[in-house]
Design an enzyme around this catalytic site. Structure first.
Site, PDB file in Angstrom:
ATOM      1  N   LEU A   1    -137.725  51.970 -15.572  1.00  0.00           N
ATOM      2  CA  LEU A   1    -136.328  52.375 -15.701  1.00  0.00           C
ATOM      3  C   LEU A   1    -135.804  52.935 -14.396  1.00  0.00           C
ATOM      4  CD1 LEU A   1    -136.562  54.169 -19.161  1.00  0.00           C
ATOM      5  CD2 LEU A   1    -135.478  51.975 -18.712  1.00  0.00           C
ATOM      6  N   GLY A   2    -136.693  53.484 -13.594  1.00  0.00           N
ATOM      7  CA  GLY A   2    -136.263  54.056 -12.329  1.00  0.00           C
ATOM      8  C   GLY A   2    -137.393  54.836 -11.708  1.00  0.00           C
TER       9      GLY A   2
ATOM     10  N   GLY B   1    -137.648  61.718  -8.500  1.00  0.00           N
ATOM     11  CA  GLY B   1    -138.291  62.497  -7.464  1.00  0.00           C
ATOM     12  C   GLY B   1    -139.740  62.826  -7.780  1.00  0.00           C
ATOM     13  N   PHE B   2    -140.115  62.703  -9.024  1.00  0.00           N
ATOM     14  CA  PHE B   2    -141.454  63.147  -9.386  1.00  0.00           C
ATOM     15  C   PHE B   2    -142.342  62.006  -9.853  1.00  0.00           C
ATOM     16  CE2 PHE B   2    -138.471  66.553  -9.840  1.00  0.00           C
ATOM     17  CZ  PHE B   2    -139.104  67.613  -9.203  1.00  0.00           C
ATOM     18  N   GLY B   3    -141.784  60.810  -9.854  1.00  0.00           N
ATOM     19  CA  GLY B   3    -142.582  59.672 -10.257  1.00  0.00           C
ATOM     20  C   GLY B   3    -141.729  58.663 -10.998  1.00  0.00           C
TER      21      GLY B   3
ATOM     22  N   VAL C   1    -140.359  56.080 -13.929  1.00  0.00           N
ATOM     23  CA  VAL C   1    -140.054  56.238 -15.354  1.00  0.00           C
ATOM     24  C   VAL C   1    -140.083  54.873 -16.014  1.00  0.00           C
ATOM     25  CG1 VAL C   1    -138.368  57.111 -17.016  1.00  0.00           C
ATOM     26  CG2 VAL C   1    -138.569  58.187 -14.784  1.00  0.00           C
TER      27      VAL C   1
ATOM     28  N   LYS D   1    -142.365  59.324 -18.102  1.00  0.00           N
ATOM     29  CA  LYS D   1    -142.381  59.620 -16.662  1.00  0.00           C
ATOM     30  C   LYS D   1    -143.806  59.858 -16.210  1.00  0.00           C
ATOM     31  CE  LYS D   1    -139.036  62.140 -14.639  1.00  0.00           C
ATOM     32  NZ  LYS D   1    -138.518  61.724 -13.341  1.00  0.00           N
TER      33      LYS D   1
ATOM     34  N   ASP E   1    -133.080  69.830  -8.176  1.00  0.00           N
ATOM     35  CA  ASP E   1    -132.865  68.430  -7.809  1.00  0.00           C
ATOM     36  C   ASP E   1    -131.719  67.827  -8.622  1.00  0.00           C
ATOM     37  OD1 ASP E   1    -133.172  66.099  -6.461  1.00  0.00           O
ATOM     38  OD2 ASP E   1    -134.953  65.433  -7.536  1.00  0.00           O
TER      39      ASP E   1
END
Ligand SMILES: *[C@@H]1O[C@H](CO)[C@@H](O)[C@H](O)[C@H]1NC(C)=O
Ligand SMILES: *[C@@H]1O[C@H](CO)[C@@H](O)[C@H](O)[C@H]1NC(C)=O
Ligand SMILES: *[C@@H]1O[C@H](CO)[C@@H](O)[C@H](O)[C@H]1NC(C)=O
Ligand SMILES: *[C@@H]1O[C@H](CO)[C@@H](O)[C@H](O)[C@H]1NC(C)=O
Ligand SMILES: *[C@@H]1O[C@H](CO)[C@@H](O)[C@H](O)[C@H]1NC(C)=O
Ligand SMILES: *[C@@H]1O[C@H](CO)[C@@H](O)[C@H](O)[C@H]1NC(C)=O
Ligand SMILES: *[C@@H]1O[C@H](CO)[C@@H](O)[C@H](O)[C@H]1NC(C)=O
Ligand SMILES: *[C@@H]1O[C@H](CO)[C@@H](O)[C@H](O)[C@H]1NC(C)=O
Ligand SMILES: *[C@@H]1O[C@H](CO)[C@@H](O)[C@H](O)[C@H]1NC(C)=O
Ligand SMILES: *[C@@H]1O[C@H](CO)[C@@H](O)[C@H](O)[C@H]1NC(C)=O
Length: 852
Positions: A503-504, A507-509, A511, A525, A622
């Site tokens: 899906l995208g 910033g943290f990984g 999804v 995620k 963020d």
């Protein structure tokens, strides 16, 4: 042949009559002085012996008798005095003055036709079942068809104004409408529990003159009236149209129902063909006072509300219930007994006098405090009605399908409710044996379940490095309860089809889209670079999942297995805000202004909740359009909150290079200066998002139009010049814009992106400003973060932060900061010198969406 005339009462003549009457009276007129008595089997019989009048044994007691007209076989259709039971010395006679009388053993006249002195010369039972008193010319002066008791036979006309009665019940036909009406009379009141018209399309809004109910020979119950051209059908007997040697009739039964029957000649039993009240428990008073009607399979049965009551007559459950302890004997110590799925029948006229619009608790309390109230019923059918019962006669109905709760006032303590209709308790031996069997079965099932569970646990957990993942079923149970669900890595692999549909990448990984076993669509995620241990991770997950707000994405569950750290979120159908603000393809740019503004306000509310309202306050760190998700109704949902803390467990304000996860363009200047990150840093990021929401352009975009400046800097200059139109997204139709809202949003955004954190409003204030609740001053120019490192002159704010950072020599002393904060700032500073250059270099790197 003429029957023998009774003489002065000689025994011989009487004996003669006893012998001769059954033979002599058939089809003949009975002269004045004719007498019937229970002691002999004499009857007055119709010409073809279809009906006969005589004494029959009473249903209530074998030693009592009823003078009745019966159909061949014994089905009664009429009785003198409506079933009055008399002793064996009674008689039924046509007196010499022409009066027809029922006289009991002591000579009292119990019933009379009141035809004395009216020239009656004879009585006769006709083939139709009609008992006629006639004069010499044969004209009928009186007939039983005009004085029905509880039955109407074929060819009998039952007209409005007549009544059928049976015990406390009465039936009639309404004169104006032809409605069939059933009434209960008792305890000083009359209750109409059934009132229905038939074939209104036929009768229309006509006013009838004398509607007449008839049982036709073909089995159709019909209504005729002078104003109707043909009979209106009331009901079809289930065997209508069938012919045979039988009699059809309608009757008001002792149970208060009105039914159609057929009876074959020679049979003493009638077959029910139709009933007016389909649900017998709806008949008022069917179970007597305080009785509760319910069904045992198909039959209605009567019981008492609870063990506070007992049957008035254990041999007659329909006789009602009496209190074991009268209310009068416990003044001030009464309570309300609660009966679920129970209704106390409520019909006119009380329905209009004792009804209230109150809830279930008030319905209970109002009755408890009302001195005359004995019971109350709260309907849960959406009507919001509560009925208070002040009459001592209440009629209960209990069924699992009834959406109502009832209360009965009883003396404390309320005792348990017996099973409906359980008059007789099962024998002790039988129940003991059953209990034993149940115990063995339950034990067996439990053991089997334990074994199964153990096997399942072993099967699932032998692959698990740490304590194993819960089974999917268990996890889903947890999900239903609202707690974060722990998923196994395998489960998530399966639900995302091996992390296929991306899906995208936040910033943290990355999804991925997934579908759980219960068909819930989720966003999974995969966290990267998590340095935390299992325990801390779980603690953070608990914090995040306990944060609930309409404008925050909900965390459903997590996975922590070996090095895998995953978070499972609710799936947002409309993706993230950036696609709508900056995307070229539809739906990009299609988001109308009202939706944009609502999203901006929703986002502000979500962040306000994180900052000010939740238990462990969270600085998001963020905020950017990519992290503002939209559900199917375009409600803004802030995602990725609480994750900054995950990345650096000790203190997210101590940034190392790897821990700085903010996004270029949205990062507040203090990030870059290694100054403390506070909630105000989120406000800065939000201000940038708000500016982009209005303009549809990235805040850091540089173009010819912006004269080589960053868009946010250029936008403020245009705002100063009053050129709002230049800032607004060109794709927004001018006529859709609320210019006051647009200007407010722009002003708020410029306040938010002030270089000095102290000059930025709190998120709570932002919400108020956007809502227009708070007056807005003209925002001062925000300094661009580009000038942050080159400028040593602070812009005259109340903080010396900028200059101290810029000089980087003296320890930072911000007047407005708390001692704690100062300490943190000092800590931060120790790293700042080392990191600043690197951070700066990263910042200026060409990757547009790089997260650091
Ligand atoms: C009586 O029965 C006879 C023969 O069954 C029949 O012909 C006659 O019509 C009947 N009379 C009446 C009044 O029903
Ligand atoms: C006859 O009727 C009278 C009046 O209803 C009543 O008082 C009396 O007890 C009755 N006698 C018998 C034997 O039923
Ligand atoms: C009874 O009959 C007589 C003679 O036929 C008549 O005068 C009288 O009015 C009648 N009585 C009633 C009540 O009809
Ligand atoms: C019942 O009513 C109909 C129609 O009015 C009439 O023809 C018939 O004679 C009546 N029957 C009796 C027993 O009165
Ligand atoms: C039928 O019952 C009503 C109501 O109880 C009453 O007013 C009426 O007089 C009764 N009619 C007859 C014919 O008994
Ligand atoms: C007659 O019955 C209908 C229902 O069938 C009811 O709506 C109407 O109110 C009744 N008429 C009267 C006068 O009670
Ligand atoms: C109602 O009356 C109309 C008019 O006579 C008739 O056509 C219709 O079949 C009747 N409906 C019922 C259910 O009896
Ligand atoms: C009711 O009566 C009015 C006037 O009396 C008439 O115009 C109307 O058609 C009637 N409605 C029905 C359904 O019969
Ligand atoms: C229900 O109650 C009726 C009357 O008491 C009884 O005859 C019948 O056997 C009962 N049926 C069941 C299934 O208990
Ligand atoms: C009320 O009833 C309860 C239960 O029977 C009893 O314990 C209590 O003493 C009674 N209170 C009074 C004031 O009678």
């Amino acid at each position: 042949m003429r029957p023998l005339r009774r003489s002065s009462g000689g025994l011989a003549a009487l004996g003669c009559c006893l012998f001769l009457l059954p033979l002599l009276s058939r089809g003949a007129d009975m002269p004045l002085g004719s007498t019937l008595s229970p002691g002999n089997s004499a009857t007055w019989t119709s010409p073809n012996s279809t009906f006969s009048l005589g004494f029959t044994a009473s249903a209530s007691s074998p030693s009592l008798f009823v003078a009745a007209i019966t159909y061949a076989g014994g089905v009664p259709v009429w009785s003198a005095g409506n079933g009055a039971a008399v002793d064996s010395g009674s008689s039924f006679r046509l007196s010499s003055n022409g009066d027809l009388q029922l006289v009991n053993g002591s000579g009292a006249v119990l019933w009379s036709s009141n035809t004395g002195g009216q020239n009656v010369s004879a009585a006769a039972v006709q083939e139709t079942g009609n008992l006629v008193l006639k004069d010499k010319t044969g004209a009928a002066l009186w007939q039983s068809f005009d004085h029905p008791t509880d039955t109407v036979v074929m060819s009998q006309n039952f007209t409005s104004g007549m009544n059928l009665t049976s015990g406390s019940y009465a039936f009639s036909v309404d004169r104006a409408t032809g409605n069939l009406t059933l009434r209960w009379t008792g305890a000083g009141s009359t209750v109409t529990y059934f009132n229905r018209g038939y074939n209104t399309s036929f009768t229309g809004n006509k006013t009838l003159t004398a509607p007449t109910l008839t049982m036709q020979t073909n089995g159709i119950v019909s209504l005729t009236d002078g104003t109707l051209t043909s009979p209106a059908v009331v009901a079809y007997s289930s065997n209508y149209g069938e012919s045979g040697d039988m009699m059809r009739f309608v009757r008001l039964d002792a149970d208060g129902n009105f039914r159609a029957y057929s009876a074959a000649r020679g049979s003493n039993a009638a077959t029910e063909e139709w009933s007016a009240v389909a649900d017998q428990c709806q008949v008022f008073g069917y179970c007597g006072s305080m009785g509760v009607c319910s069904y045992n399979g198909t039959s209605p049965v009567c019981g008492c509300p609870s063990l506070n009551f007992q049957l008035s007559d254990p041999s007659k459950p329909r006789a009602g219930c009496t209190r074991k302890l009268e209310l009068a004997s416990c003044p001030g110590n009464s309570t309300m007994l609660e009966l679920d799925n129970t209704q106390f029948l409520t019909y006119p006229p009380e329905i209009t006098t004792e009804q209230f619009f109150v809830g279930i608790t008030a319905c209970r309390l109002n009755c408890l405090s009302g001195g005359s109230c004995v019971a109350s019923t709260a309907l849960s059918d959406g009507s919001g009605l509560c009925f208070l019962k002040v009459s001592s006669f209440v009629s209960g109905y209990q069924s699992a399908a009834l959406p109502s709760t009832s209360f009965v006032k009883v003396c404390s303590p309320p005792l348990p409710n017996p099973a409906p209709g359980s008059a007789a308790a099962p024998s002790a031996g039988g129940s003991g044996f059953r209990a034993w069997v149940v115990a063995v079965v339950v034990l067996g099932v439990v053991s089997a379940l334990v074994l199964c569970e153990w096997a399942l646990w072993w099967f699932l957990c032998r692959h698990s490095p740490k304590y194993g993942p819960a089974s999917a079923q268990y996890a889903l149970l947890e999900y239903a309860s609202g707690a974060p669900v722990q998923f196994s890595y395998r489960e998530l692999q399966r639900s995302t089809k091996g992390f296929k549909e991306k899906l995208g990448a936040g910033g943290f990984g990355a999804v991925y889209r997934g579908v759980l076993a219960n068909r819930t669509v989720v966003a999974v995620k995969q966290l990267e670079g998590i340095e935390q241990g299992e325990k801390q991770f779980r603690m953070e997950v608990a914090t995040i999942s306990s944060t609930h707000h309409l404008n925050l994405v909900r965390l459903i569950g997590f996975c922590s297995e070996g090095r895998h750290r995953l978070l499972v979120y609710e799936f947002m159908k409309n993706g993230s805000l950036d696609a709508f603000l900056f995307g070229d393809a539809p739906p990009g740019g299609k988001m109308p202004w009202p939706t944009r503004f609502a999203v901006a306000v929703g986002t502000a509310r979500g962040i306000t909740y994180l900052h000010e309202e939740c238990r462990d306050c969270i600085v998001h760190c963020d905020i950017k359009p990519e992290n503002i998700l939209l559900d199917e109704h375009f409600n803004a949902k802030v995602s990725d909150f609480g994750l900054a803390k995950l990345v650096n467990p000790k203190d997210h304000r101590h940034r190392t290079l790897t821990s700085v996860r903010g996004t270029r363009g949205y990062l507040a200047p203090e990030w870059l200066a290694n100054l403390p990150i506070t909630a105000k840093s989120d406000v800065y990021s939000y201000g940038m998002v708000l500016l982009e929401t209005v303009s549809g352009r990235r805040n850091f975009d540089v173009s010819e139009e912006t004269r080589g400046k960053k868009f946010s800097v250029w936008a403020y200059e245009e705002y100063e010049r009053g050129n709002l139109a230049g800032i607004i997204d060109r794709r927004l139709p001018a006529e859709d814009l609320d210019m006051a809202q647009v200007e407010r949003a722009l002003q708020v955004s410029f306040w938010c992106i002030q270089e000095q954190p102290g000059q930025r409003p709190s998120m709570g204030k932002v919400v108020q400003m956007l809502d227009g609740v708070m007056e807005l001053e003209r925002p001062p120019p925000p300094k661009s973060s580009d000038s942050f490192f080159s400028t040593t002159t602070a812009s005259g704010g109340n903080s010396s932060m900028v200059s101290t950072v810029a000089s980087s020599a003296a320890p930072p002393v911000a007047p407005s900061t708390s001692p704690n904060l100062e300490q943190e700032m000092a800590l931060g500073r120790s790293e700042s010198a080392r990191n600043r250059d690197r951070v700066t270099r990263q910042l200026l790197s060409p990757q547009p969406y790089m997260t650091m």
